[in-house]
Design a protein around this motif. Sequence first.
Motif, PDB file in Angstrom:
ATOM      1  N   GLY A  18       0.800  -1.225   0.000  1.00  0.00           N
ATOM      2  CA  GLY A  18       0.000   0.000   0.000  1.00  0.00           C
ATOM      3  C   GLY A  18       0.826   1.264   0.000  1.00  0.00           C
ATOM      4  N   SER A  19       2.034   1.200  -0.558  1.00  0.00           N
ATOM      5  CA  SER A  19       2.945   2.342  -0.496  1.00  0.00           C
ATOM      6  C   SER A  19       2.394   3.582  -1.186  1.00  0.00           C
ATOM      7  CB  SER A  19       4.297   1.961  -1.121  1.00  0.00           C
ATOM      8  OG  SER A  19       4.894   0.897  -0.408  1.00  0.00           O
ATOM      9  N   LYS A  20       1.646   3.386  -2.271  1.00  0.00           N
ATOM     10  CA  LYS A  20       1.168   4.534  -3.032  1.00  0.00           C
ATOM     11  C   LYS A  20      -0.032   5.211  -2.376  1.00  0.00           C
ATOM     12  CE  LYS A  20       0.497   5.971  -7.821  1.00  0.00           C
ATOM     13  NZ  LYS A  20       0.701   5.561  -9.216  1.00  0.00           N
ATOM     14  N   LYS A  21      -0.706   4.503  -1.481  1.00  0.00           N
ATOM     15  CA  LYS A  21      -1.924   5.053  -0.884  1.00  0.00           C
ATOM     16  C   LYS A  21      -1.668   6.370  -0.160  1.00  0.00           C
ATOM     17  CE  LYS A  21      -4.445   0.714  -0.295  1.00  0.00           C
ATOM     18  NZ  LYS A  21      -5.020  -0.246   0.696  1.00  0.00           N
ATOM     19  N   GLN A  22      -0.496   6.492   0.468  1.00  0.00           N
ATOM     20  CA  GLN A  22      -0.231   7.717   1.224  1.00  0.00           C
ATOM     21  C   GLN A  22       0.085   8.905   0.326  1.00  0.00           C
ATOM     22  OE1 GLN A  22       3.079   7.264   3.892  1.00  0.00           O
ATOM     23  NE2 GLN A  22       4.511   6.686   2.284  1.00  0.00           N
ATOM     24  N   PHE A  23       0.228   8.656  -0.996  1.00  0.00           N
ATOM     25  CA  PHE A  23       0.474   9.744  -1.940  1.00  0.00           C
ATOM     26  C   PHE A  23      -0.684   9.971  -2.907  1.00  0.00           C
ATOM     27  CE2 PHE A  23       4.886   8.411  -0.887  1.00  0.00           C
ATOM     28  CZ  PHE A  23       5.364   9.630  -0.428  1.00  0.00           C
ATOM     29  N   ASN A  24      -1.680   9.107  -2.892  1.00  0.00           N
ATOM     30  CA  ASN A  24      -2.767   9.212  -3.867  1.00  0.00           C
ATOM     31  C   ASN A  24      -3.610  10.469  -3.694  1.00  0.00           C
ATOM     32  OD1 ASN A  24      -2.485   7.098  -5.692  1.00  0.00           O
ATOM     33  ND2 ASN A  24      -3.468   5.619  -4.326  1.00  0.00           N
ATOM     34  N   THR A  25      -3.705  10.959  -2.464  1.00  0.00           N
ATOM     35  CA  THR A  25      -4.441  12.197  -2.202  1.00  0.00           C
ATOM     36  C   THR A  25      -3.631  13.076  -1.267  1.00  0.00           C
ATOM     37  OG1 THR A  25      -5.620  11.380  -0.244  1.00  0.00           O
ATOM     38  CG2 THR A  25      -6.646  10.962  -2.403  1.00  0.00           C
ATOM     39  N   ALA A  26      -3.876  14.380  -1.359  1.00  0.00           N
ATOM     40  CA  ALA A  26      -3.219  15.301  -0.438  1.00  0.00           C
ATOM     41  C   ALA A  26      -3.613  14.998   0.998  1.00  0.00           C
ATOM     42  CB  ALA A  26      -3.585  16.740  -0.802  1.00  0.00           C
ATOM     43  N   GLU A  27      -4.886  14.630   1.183  1.00  0.00           N
ATOM     44  CA  GLU A  27      -5.378  14.350   2.533  1.00  0.00           C
ATOM     45  C   GLU A  27      -4.642  13.176   3.169  1.00  0.00           C
ATOM     46  OE1 GLU A  27      -8.150  16.726   0.306  1.00  0.00           O
ATOM     47  OE2 GLU A  27      -7.254  14.780  -0.150  1.00  0.00           O
ATOM     48  N   ALA A  28      -4.385  12.136   2.370  1.00  0.00           N
ATOM     49  CA  ALA A  28      -3.688  10.960   2.901  1.00  0.00           C
ATOM     50  C   ALA A  28      -2.260  11.315   3.309  1.00  0.00           C
ATOM     51  CB  ALA A  28      -3.686   9.845   1.860  1.00  0.00           C
ATOM     52  N   THR A  29      -1.584  12.097   2.498  1.00  0.00           N
ATOM     53  CA  THR A  29      -0.211  12.496   2.826  1.00  0.00           C
ATOM     54  C   THR A  29      -0.177  13.366   4.078  1.00  0.00           C
ATOM     55  OG1 THR A  29       0.444  12.403   0.500  1.00  0.00           O
ATOM     56  CG2 THR A  29       1.839  13.697   1.977  1.00  0.00           C
ATOM     57  N   LEU A  30      -1.059  14.339   4.153  1.00  0.00           N
ATOM     58  CA  LEU A  30      -1.071  15.237   5.303  1.00  0.00           C
ATOM     59  C   LEU A  30      -1.453  14.506   6.582  1.00  0.00           C
ATOM     60  CD1 LEU A  30      -2.685  18.396   3.671  1.00  0.00           C
ATOM     61  CD2 LEU A  30      -0.259  17.968   4.155  1.00  0.00           C
ATOM     62  N   ALA A  31      -2.329  13.507   6.458  1.00  0.00           N
ATOM     63  CA  ALA A  31      -2.692  12.710   7.629  1.00  0.00           C
ATOM     64  C   ALA A  31      -1.495  11.911   8.126  1.00  0.00           C
ATOM     65  CB  ALA A  31      -3.848  11.768   7.288  1.00  0.00           C
ATOM     66  N   ARG A  32      -0.708  11.360   7.183  1.00  0.00           N
ATOM     67  CA  ARG A  32       0.485  10.610   7.570  1.00  0.00           C
ATOM     68  C   ARG A  32       1.526  11.520   8.214  1.00  0.00           C
ATOM     69  NH1 ARG A  32       2.554   6.493   9.935  1.00  0.00           N
ATOM     70  NH2 ARG A  32       4.440   5.623   8.995  1.00  0.00           N
ATOM     71  N   VAL A  33       1.672  12.722   7.686  1.00  0.00           N
ATOM     72  CA  VAL A  33       2.606  13.688   8.273  1.00  0.00           C
ATOM     73  C   VAL A  33       2.188  14.021   9.700  1.00  0.00           C
ATOM     74  CG1 VAL A  33       3.451  16.066   8.136  1.00  0.00           C
ATOM     75  CG2 VAL A  33       3.315  14.666   6.067  1.00  0.00           C
ATOM     76  N   ALA A  34       0.894  14.250   9.899  1.00  0.00           N
ATOM     77  CA  ALA A  34       0.393  14.567  11.246  1.00  0.00           C
ATOM     78  C   ALA A  34       0.627  13.411  12.208  1.00  0.00           C
ATOM     79  CB  ALA A  34      -1.091  14.909  11.180  1.00  0.00           C
ATOM     80  N   GLN A  35       0.426  12.202  11.722  1.00  0.00           N
ATOM     81  CA  GLN A  35       0.643  11.010  12.551  1.00  0.00           C
ATOM     82  C   GLN A  35       2.097  10.905  12.972  1.00  0.00           C
ATOM     83  OE1 GLN A  35       0.526   7.119  10.528  1.00  0.00           O
ATOM     84  NE2 GLN A  35      -0.949   6.455  12.093  1.00  0.00           N
ATOM     85  N   LEU A  36       2.999  11.163  12.054  1.00  0.00           N
ATOM     86  CA  LEU A  36       4.424  11.038  12.359  1.00  0.00           C
ATOM     87  C   LEU A  36       4.917  12.170  13.257  1.00  0.00           C
ATOM     88  CD1 LEU A  36       5.771   9.851   8.892  1.00  0.00           C
ATOM     89  CD2 LEU A  36       5.668   8.525  11.011  1.00  0.00           C
ATOM     90  N   ARG A  37       4.251  13.284  13.270  1.00  0.00           N
ATOM     91  CA  ARG A  37       4.631  14.362  14.188  1.00  0.00           C
ATOM     92  C   ARG A  37       4.303  13.981  15.633  1.00  0.00           C
ATOM     93  NH1 ARG A  37       3.475  20.420  12.732  1.00  0.00           N
ATOM     94  NH2 ARG A  37       5.339  20.626  14.007  1.00  0.00           N
ATOM     95  N   VAL A  38       3.259  13.164  15.785  1.00  0.00           N
ATOM     96  CA  VAL A  38       2.896  12.685  17.118  1.00  0.00           C
ATOM     97  C   VAL A  38       3.814  11.545  17.538  1.00  0.00           C
ATOM     98  CG1 VAL A  38       1.071  11.609  18.499  1.00  0.00           C
ATOM     99  CG2 VAL A  38       0.502  13.403  16.837  1.00  0.00           C
ATOM    100  N   ARG A  39       4.093  10.653  16.585  1.00  0.00           N
ATOM    101  CA  ARG A  39       4.973   9.503  16.849  1.00  0.00           C
ATOM    102  C   ARG A  39       6.091   9.468  15.807  1.00  0.00           C
ATOM    103  NH1 ARG A  39       1.378   4.233  18.604  1.00  0.00           N
ATOM    104  NH2 ARG A  39       0.474   5.132  20.499  1.00  0.00           N
TER     105      ARG A  39
END
Length: 309
Positions: A18-39
């Motif tokens: 599922g590597s491409k899923k985090q880049f398919n939409t801006a929302e998915a990428t920004l959600a992953r960035v937010a998650q990594l800022r917490v952890r």
Amino acid sequence: MMQSLASRFMPLALTLRGSKKQFNTAEATLARVAQLRVRPRSWAPPRRLSRRVDITVRTVGGWPVYEVAPRGAPVSRRALYLHGGAYVFEIAAQHWSLIADLSISSGARFTVPIFPLAPADTAARIVPAATELAAALIGEVGAENTTLIGDSAGGGMGLAVAMRLRDENRGAPRLVLISPWLDISGTDPQLAVIAPRDPWLAVPGTHAAGRLYRGELAEDDTLVSPINGSLAGLGAITLLSGTRDIVNADASRLVRLAAASGHPLDYHEAPEMLHVYPLLPIPEAREARRVITAAMLTVKPCPKGVVEP
């Protein structure tokens, strides 16, 4: 050369993961960035690397900066490695493995900055700070013994740093760009042609990440999209890119720019290879690493105007 079985399997492996899923939409990428800022993920090199190379770390301007060198061997060459990750993801084990391999094969000491990720900091401060690190290496061993290496987003940063060094008259080291992301705007028409065959990256997510990194800068500013700058006065460039990678569009533009301006550029385009393929566990990566090592060991720049496939 026939494509290896391992490289043929890579697109399927990335799809299943599922590597491409985090880049398919801006929302998915920004959600992953937010998650990594917490952890946040660890940036430390894997412990096993210390069996192969000497590793030290210091703090420069608030950044952790690692030094990776061949074990117990004197070094006269230096390299600055700028890691990829769309400016929002941390350095990974694959980066450290490549750095160790190149340090051993070239006999160079690598400087590896752990720069802040966007949106915690942006290009307006990160590129000048990286330039200072590069200038320090040039001051130690000379530009002819210094290489700037970057993959993906780190390749874009590397070219931006080289342009800043030139503009400040601080030297012109050799550049090695691995699948470089040179234009954050996502407007190249060739992207739409390549994207359906890229199993990893997509324009909506990378564009969102680029927006975080540019901060207040315009998308066409050379600090974030160095493809818009001039190559005049830079060192010779070695460029590696695979054709199943959306940023192959950027590589093609850089080749055309170099040809038009007569700038020395040694281009290695790998058919059917994926983004940052020299970092992947495939046989083709070994040949790519030999190319990079040879570039690092070349003191005299390649002849003016050379653009080789």
